[in-house]
Scaffold this motif. Structure first.
Motif, short mmCIF file in Angstrom:
data_model
loop_
_atom_site.label_atom_id
_atom_site.label_comp_id
_atom_site.label_asym_id
_atom_site.label_seq_id
_atom_site.Cartn_x
_atom_site.Cartn_y
_atom_site.Cartn_z
N CYS A 34 0.73 -1.08 -0.08
CA CYS A 34 0.15 0.08 -0.02
C CYS A 34 0.99 1.33 0.03
N ASP A 35 1.47 1.54 -1.27
CA ASP A 35 2.46 2.91 -1.25
C ASP A 35 1.50 4.06 -1.55
N ILE A 36 0.75 4.48 -0.40
CA ILE A 36 0.11 5.63 -0.44
C ILE A 36 0.57 6.92 -0.96
N CYS A 37 1.72 7.12 -0.66
CA CYS A 37 2.57 8.16 -1.09
C CYS A 37 2.62 8.42 -2.61
N ALA A 57 -8.03 -2.11 8.46
CA ALA A 57 -7.61 -0.65 9.11
C ALA A 57 -6.65 0.03 7.80
N GLU A 58 -6.04 -0.76 7.09
CA GLU A 58 -4.91 -0.07 6.20
C GLU A 58 -5.78 0.47 4.92
N PHE A 91 -6.14 4.55 3.70
CA PHE A 91 -6.01 4.68 2.17
C PHE A 91 -6.97 5.35 1.62
N VAL A 92 -8.24 5.02 2.16
CA VAL A 92 -9.62 5.40 1.19
C VAL A 92 -9.92 6.96 1.98
N ARG A 93 -9.30 7.24 3.19
CA ARG A 93 -9.48 8.49 3.82
C ARG A 93 -8.46 9.53 3.22
#
Length: 499
Positions: free
Chosen positions: A93-96, A119-120, A124-126
């Motif tokens: 999950c590379d949000i950046c 939770a992950e 991310f969605v938020r």
């Protein structure tokens, strides 16, 4: 891979493989994932690659190249939802990186009505739906605005890699002073790839345009072209001076020579290799006999007439056209629309074939000396094919090529022994640029560009960007490239032998 190769791999995987090994090519992996719906293929991808999957699915299955306007079926929504759930179960999950396409992510999540299951996924969605952007490029931009240039370049190189740093050279150099530029050049990254250096070499040593920049990029193996508007040119703040462009080009060539030095030992290189361009951007090309990389040149024998031809089946009307271009982009059209006024000994047209479903053809005969005398202001000839009937080339059968024929020929439309090249035009488009002629040097120049276009008539699109291909071998050719790698160049001395 070609479509035939890809189909073979896909069939083999479907019929024989349950556990699919790692796939090196991300593009191939994405296509196989879409076609097989085998979620295990996604284990070698990151969360940020999901937007690439969505774009490919949207284009291949829905013939839509705009990811901002999705209209997916329920079965595809379920597939993509399951794909996201699998991504959030791993450490990918590379949000950046996902922040870089935040608007696309926001629209996509809304379209599939995604509900986070852990939770992950919730985090991310938020992050995608709320305000704020924490991408590397956003932080880089902020540091540049604060004149913390060194920190900005170090951040970009560390987080996005040397390639990203080098692709932003124009922007960086336009914001720093001469002393900082010299420091950057003296500390030029050592880990830059040969491919990136070659791309930058063509960028900075290639012909510099005075009529606005032209941006070429590839999507779905088709070329897209954007010509900078006067308004965009006026707003541009990252344009380098001519002196800066030369300085950067000189530095890149020096770094490339250092990287390639002494890789081959002592070699002999055939001088004709100077005519062949490096195959750096061939993903929009179509294959066949006698096809070379874009920009490659072939001398045209004197005393021959050139016949450019196209042949097709399974569609009524395909048109072959020719455009004469000056150095600054002015043009004259030779096509079914204009040839009633231009037929001459310089250029002759076969006529417009409009009912070729079972086999149709068109051709142009060019007498180069006479053409240059009659139209002396023009430097280039560009040949193009377009499907007037509106189908894409891959929905019918079409070949194009050229012959070099004696003026006193057999009179037959097609003479196999005179064919120098013939290749299949099979792009998912109605328009393709075939090849060109440099009238000053009397050379045939390969283009072979599949353009992203639905145009059914030639001449409605800008052609001036194609003249860049006529200068590729001036910047770097196969002879120059292998010379850089040679420890020593050898010469062959031919001795006449008497028996």
């Amino acid at each position: 891979m070609s479509e035939r190769q890809y189909t073979l791999v896909l069939t083999f995987i479907r019929d024989h493989l349950e556990n699919i090994p790692d796939i090196v090519s991300k593009n191939t992996c994405v296509r196989l994932l879409i076609d097989t719906k085998n979620l295990s293929l996604a284990d070698s991808l990151n969360l940020s690659d999901v937007m690439k999957i969505v774009d490919e699915l949207n284009y291949r299955y829905y013939h839509n190249d705009n990811p901002k306007k999705l209209n997916l079926k329920n079965q595809d929504r379920k597939f993509l939802t399951a794909l996201l759930d699998r991504m959030f179960q791993g450490d990918r999950c590379d949000i950046c990186t996902c922040y870089e396409k935040k608007k696309l992510w926001n629209g996509f999540l809304h379209h599939i009505h995604y509900q986070p299951k852990n939770a992950e996924a919730e985090i991310f969605v938020r992050a995608m739906r709320e305000k704020g952007n924490e991408s590397v490029y956003s932080e880089f931009e902020q540091l540049m605005k604060e004149n913390r240039h060194r920190e900005a370049t170090e951040l970009l190189q560390e987080k996005k890699g040397t390639s990203a740093l080098l692709r932003n050279i124009d922007y960086i150099f336009s914001r720093i002073n001469r002393e900082e530029v010299q420091t950057f050049l003296s500390e030029f990254p050592e880990d830059c790839s040969t491919l990136i250096l070659l791309q930058l070499l063509f960028r900075y040593e290639g012909r510099q345009r005075k009529d606005g920049r032209i941006f070429k990029f590839t999507q779905h193996n088709l070329m897209k072209v954007h010509c900078e508007t006067p308004e965009e040119s006026e707003r541009c703040q990252s344009r380098l001076t001519e002196e800066q462009v030369k300085e950067v080009g000189k530095m890149i060539r020096s770094r490339l020579a250092e990287k390639l030095r002494n890789r081959l030992g002592k070699v002999y290189i055939e001088p004709s290799m100077k005519n062949y361009a490096l195959p750096l951007a061939e993903n929009t090309s179509q294959g066949g006999l006698g096809v070379l990389s874009k920009g490659s040149r072939i001398p045209i024998d004197k005393g021959k007439k050139l016949r450019a031809f196209t042949y097709w089946e399974k569609v009524n009307d395909i048109d072959l056209s020719v455009f004469a271009l000056t150095e600054d982009g002015n043009r004259r059209e030779f096509s079914w629309r204009t040839m009633s006024r231009h037929q001459s000994g310089a250029i002759t047209y076969s006529g417009d074939e409009t009912s070729g479903y079972l086999g149709g053809s068109e051709y142009f005969d060019i007498n180069l000396p006479e053409f240059k005398a009659r139209y002396s202001e023009y430097r280039y000839l560009i040949f193009g094919d377009n499907v007037y009937s509106g189908k894409n080339f891959n929905e019918c059968f079409c070949k194009a090529g050229y012959m070099l024929r004696d003026w006193d020929d057999s009179g037959q439309v097609y003479e196999p022994k005179t064919v120098k090249s013939a290749y299949l035009v099979n792009c998912e488009s109605t328009f393709a640029y075939l090849f060109g002629i440099d009238l000053f040097t009397n050379e045939f120049v390969w283009l072979n560009v599949a353009k992203n276009s639905k145009s059914r008539v030639a001449g409605d699109t800008n052609l001036s960007f194609l003249t860049d291909y006529f200068h590729l071998t001036d910047v770097m050719n196969m002879y120059d490239f292998f010379s850089m790698m040679a420890e020593k160049l050898l010469k062959i001395l031919w001795k006449q032998m008497w028996w």
